[in-house]
Motif scaffolding. Structure first.
Motif, mmCIF file in Angstrom:
data_model
loop_
_atom_site.group_PDB
_atom_site.id
_atom_site.type_symbol
_atom_site.label_atom_id
_atom_site.label_comp_id
_atom_site.label_asym_id
_atom_site.label_seq_id
_atom_site.Cartn_x
_atom_site.Cartn_y
_atom_site.Cartn_z
ATOM 1 N N ILE A 37 4.780 6.454 2.199
ATOM 2 C CA ILE A 37 5.532 7.443 1.404
ATOM 3 C C ILE A 37 6.113 8.702 2.474
ATOM 4 N N LEU A 38 5.053 9.345 3.257
ATOM 5 C CA LEU A 38 5.454 10.460 3.894
ATOM 6 C C LEU A 38 6.477 9.985 4.867
ATOM 7 N N LYS A 39 6.146 8.772 5.450
ATOM 8 C CA LYS A 39 6.997 8.391 6.597
ATOM 9 C C LYS A 39 8.488 8.246 5.954
ATOM 10 N N GLY A 40 8.657 7.589 4.668
ATOM 11 C CA GLY A 40 9.854 7.671 4.058
ATOM 12 C C GLY A 40 10.531 8.988 3.917
ATOM 13 N N LEU A 41 9.793 10.092 3.985
ATOM 14 C CA LEU A 41 10.479 11.554 4.132
ATOM 15 C C LEU A 41 10.708 12.068 5.327
ATOM 16 N N GLY A 42 10.596 11.028 6.339
ATOM 17 C CA GLY A 42 11.018 11.431 7.777
ATOM 18 C C GLY A 42 9.795 12.127 8.221
ATOM 19 N N ILE A 43 8.690 12.173 8.020
ATOM 20 C CA ILE A 43 7.349 12.599 8.395
ATOM 21 C C ILE A 43 6.759 11.780 9.514
ATOM 22 N N LYS A 44 6.154 12.241 10.652
ATOM 23 C CA LYS A 44 5.627 11.434 11.527
ATOM 24 C C LYS A 44 4.100 11.290 11.035
ATOM 25 N N VAL A 45 3.666 10.073 11.074
ATOM 26 C CA VAL A 45 2.095 9.792 10.899
ATOM 27 C C VAL A 45 1.639 8.800 11.498
ATOM 28 N N PRO B 213 10.355 6.606 -1.178
ATOM 29 C CA PRO B 213 10.786 5.367 -1.582
ATOM 30 C C PRO B 213 10.154 4.780 -2.949
ATOM 31 N N CYS B 214 10.865 4.418 -3.631
ATOM 32 C CA CYS B 214 10.705 4.083 -5.062
ATOM 33 C C CYS B 214 9.473 2.850 -5.172
ATOM 34 N N GLU B 215 9.522 1.850 -4.375
ATOM 35 C CA GLU B 215 8.433 0.783 -4.583
ATOM 36 C C GLU B 215 7.083 1.392 -4.274
ATOM 37 N N LEU B 216 7.158 2.093 -3.383
ATOM 38 C CA LEU B 216 5.489 2.670 -2.732
ATOM 39 C C LEU B 216 5.113 3.502 -3.889
ATOM 40 N N MET B 217 5.900 4.510 -4.514
ATOM 41 C CA MET B 217 5.509 5.321 -5.542
ATOM 42 C C MET B 217 4.867 4.520 -6.636
ATOM 43 N N PRO C 15 4.620 7.040 -11.300
ATOM 44 C CA PRO C 15 3.682 6.583 -10.577
ATOM 45 C C PRO C 15 2.744 5.328 -11.383
ATOM 46 N N GLY C 16 2.128 4.506 -10.637
ATOM 47 C CA GLY C 16 1.381 3.423 -11.061
ATOM 48 C C GLY C 16 -0.206 3.763 -10.930
ATOM 49 N N GLY C 17 -0.906 2.622 -10.374
ATOM 50 C CA GLY C 17 -2.186 3.019 -10.218
ATOM 51 C C GLY C 17 -3.117 2.098 -11.013
ATOM 52 N N CYS C 18 -4.207 2.462 -11.367
ATOM 53 C CA CYS C 18 -5.248 1.207 -12.181
ATOM 54 C C CYS C 18 -4.674 1.211 -13.674
ATOM 55 N N ALA C 19 -4.801 0.343 -14.203
ATOM 56 C CA ALA C 19 -4.303 0.568 -15.863
ATOM 57 C C ALA C 19 -5.527 0.651 -16.731
ATOM 58 N N ILE C 20 -5.972 2.044 -16.485
ATOM 59 C CA ILE C 20 -7.157 2.465 -17.313
ATOM 60 C C ILE C 20 -6.760 3.276 -18.344
ATOM 61 N N GLY C 21 -5.637 3.230 -18.950
ATOM 62 C CA GLY C 21 -5.277 4.119 -20.015
ATOM 63 C C GLY C 21 -3.965 4.538 -19.775
#
Ligand code: UD1
Length: 419
Positions: free
Chosen positions: A56-64, A85-89, A114-120
């Motif tokens: 995600i950071l790379k998608g903002l032009g940041i070097k990682v 980037p949408c898909e990563l978010m 955002p996504g993540g675990c479907a715990i609620g």
């Protein structure tokens, strides 16, 4: 498709080192967006979630740059986008952490839900209410949130309706570069919040009170990069502590801050295990059979919701009736069905589960329904008769570095296989 195959019945013995904390490193990587010079991190767990936020950071032009030995270097001298980037978010709820830093650095952000675990339901209203209080204008349409601070971020007093970990972190990051003083009341007190505040202060921020329910942030004009070592993962450490207790083992878990493990240590002792605390390690000796203990999840310093599934797995093989009450997330009992499939006797009503132990577990095909549920399946597999085959490993990969190798080193019979 890959599965973890666990053959139960081995007593775990030896030493295991805890990796850096997932829940500390994710907001810290997000915070690095605000530094106008590079940051350097040690003890970074190489996890799927860390790779996602790095992309995600790379998608903002940041070097990682990731190096051997758990090192991560981030150069955010130039940030050339405010639209990750949408898909990563969508992959990871923690990706939402970049909203605060982007607002502070760029004055705006365009972010997919955002996504993540479907715990609620996991709403983000507390984050957004906090941003609004700082002067942020919010435009929400289907799955997309656009935020901007046309007049800059302005410090103020914010009372959180609930001590949300993510909201405390997100608002604390934005407030670090706001004009004036921000006071966060009823803030979350988790150790990961203290870690983030320490990193931000190394960057030049002026934050006091992190780790208590009132945090005072005096805004500064600019933040620079900093070197920071990620704190140990108390949830990963806790998972190995439970593995030791459940298998009647004798394990030293290294790179642990025992004061972060107080609720778990108390419950392990109550269950009959021996726990010996040292400065930066904990030894757990399981004295089987363990006794049933009841647990209620609460914000820190209460019992962590992220250890709920694992302690439930332990209660399945403990003697007596125990009750596990989940107060943080409304849908965090997906592991119950999987544990019952293996022979557990668990019933649920509303937010409580009643476990009748001890049950003799028998290995079968189960799923890692979310990250910590996956850990619970591994724990159950370690004491089950026969072979437990765990699917949906992507959840486990989000949060446990080298779990197969670490458990094998302790004597577990576990392998990752292509099926
Ligand atoms: C963080 C942790 C997660 C842990 C959780 C609780 C990270 C990356 N993740 O998640 O592992 O399980 O803390 O300790 O650090 N809520 C709202 N509105 C909001 C925000 C939260 O209603 O705007 C609710 C959530 O739906 C949930 C509860 O508050 O029921 C706690 O959420 P929160 O503390 O924000 O957890 P996260 O930051 O998502």
């Amino acid at each position: 498709m890959e599965k973890l195959v666990v053959k139960g019945g081995k007593r775990l013995v030896g030493t295991v080192k805890t990796s850096g904390a997932k829940n500390a490193v994710l907001p810290i990587i997000a915070a690095s967006i605000m530094g106008v010079t590079p940051s350097h991190f040690d003890e970074v767990p190489m996890l799927e979630d860390v790779r996602t936020i790095s992309e995600i950071l790379k998608g903002l032009g940041i070097k990682v740059k990731t190096s051997q030995n758990n090192i991560l270097d981030i150069d955010s001298t130039v940030v050339d986008s405010y639209e990750p980037p949408c898909e990563l978010m969508r992959n990871m709820r923690a990706s939402f952490f970049i909203m605060g830093p982007l607002l502070a650095r760029m004055g705006k952000a365009r972010i997919y839900m955002p996504g993540g675990c479907a715990i609620g339901a996991r709403p983000i209203d507390i984050h957004l209410k906090g941003f609004e209080a700082l002067g942020v204008e919010i435009d929400q349409s289907e799955g997309l949130i656009e935020v901007s601070a046309p007049h800059g971020l302005k410090g103020t007093t914010i009372y959180f309706d609930f001590p949300s970990v993510g909201a405390t972190e997100n608002i604390m990051m934005a407030a670090a570069l706001a004009e004036g003083v921000t006071i966060l009341e009823n803030a979350a007190e988790e150790p990961e919040i203290v870690a983030l505040a320490n990193y931000l202060n190394k960057m030049g921020a002026k934050i006091r009170g992190a780790g208590t329910d009132v945090i005072r942030i005096e805004g500064v004009k600019e933040l620079h990069g900093a070197d920071y070592t990620i704190i140990p993962d108390r949830i990963e450490a806790g998972t190995y502590m439970i593995a030791a207790a459940m298998t009647g083992g004798d394990v030293v878990v290294e790179n642990v801050l025992p004061e972060h493990q107080k609720p778990l240590i108390a419950k392990l002792r109550e269950a009959g295990a021996t726990v010996i605390e040292d400065i930066d390690n904990v030894r757990v000796i399981g004295n089987c059979p363990l006794k049933a203990v009841s647990v209620k999840t609460l914000p820190y310093p209460g019992f962590p919701t992220d250890m709920q599934a694992q302690i439930m797995a332990m209660m399945v093989v403990a003697e007596g009736t125990s009750r596990v009450t989940e107060t943080i997330f409304e849908n965090r009992f997906m592991h119950v069905e999987e544990l019952n499939r293996m022979g557990a006797k668990i019933t649920t009503a509303d937010r409580s589960a009643t476990i009748e132990g001890p049950s003799k577990l028998v290995g079968c095909d189960v799923r890692a329904t979310d990250l910590r549920a996956g850990a619970a399946m591994i724990l159950a597999g370690l004491v089950a008769e026969g072979e437990t085959r765990i699917g949906d490993l992507h959840h486990i990969d989000r949060g446990y570095e080298d779990i197969v190798e670490k458990l094998r080193n302790l004597g577990a019979d576990i392998e990752r296989v292509d099926v």
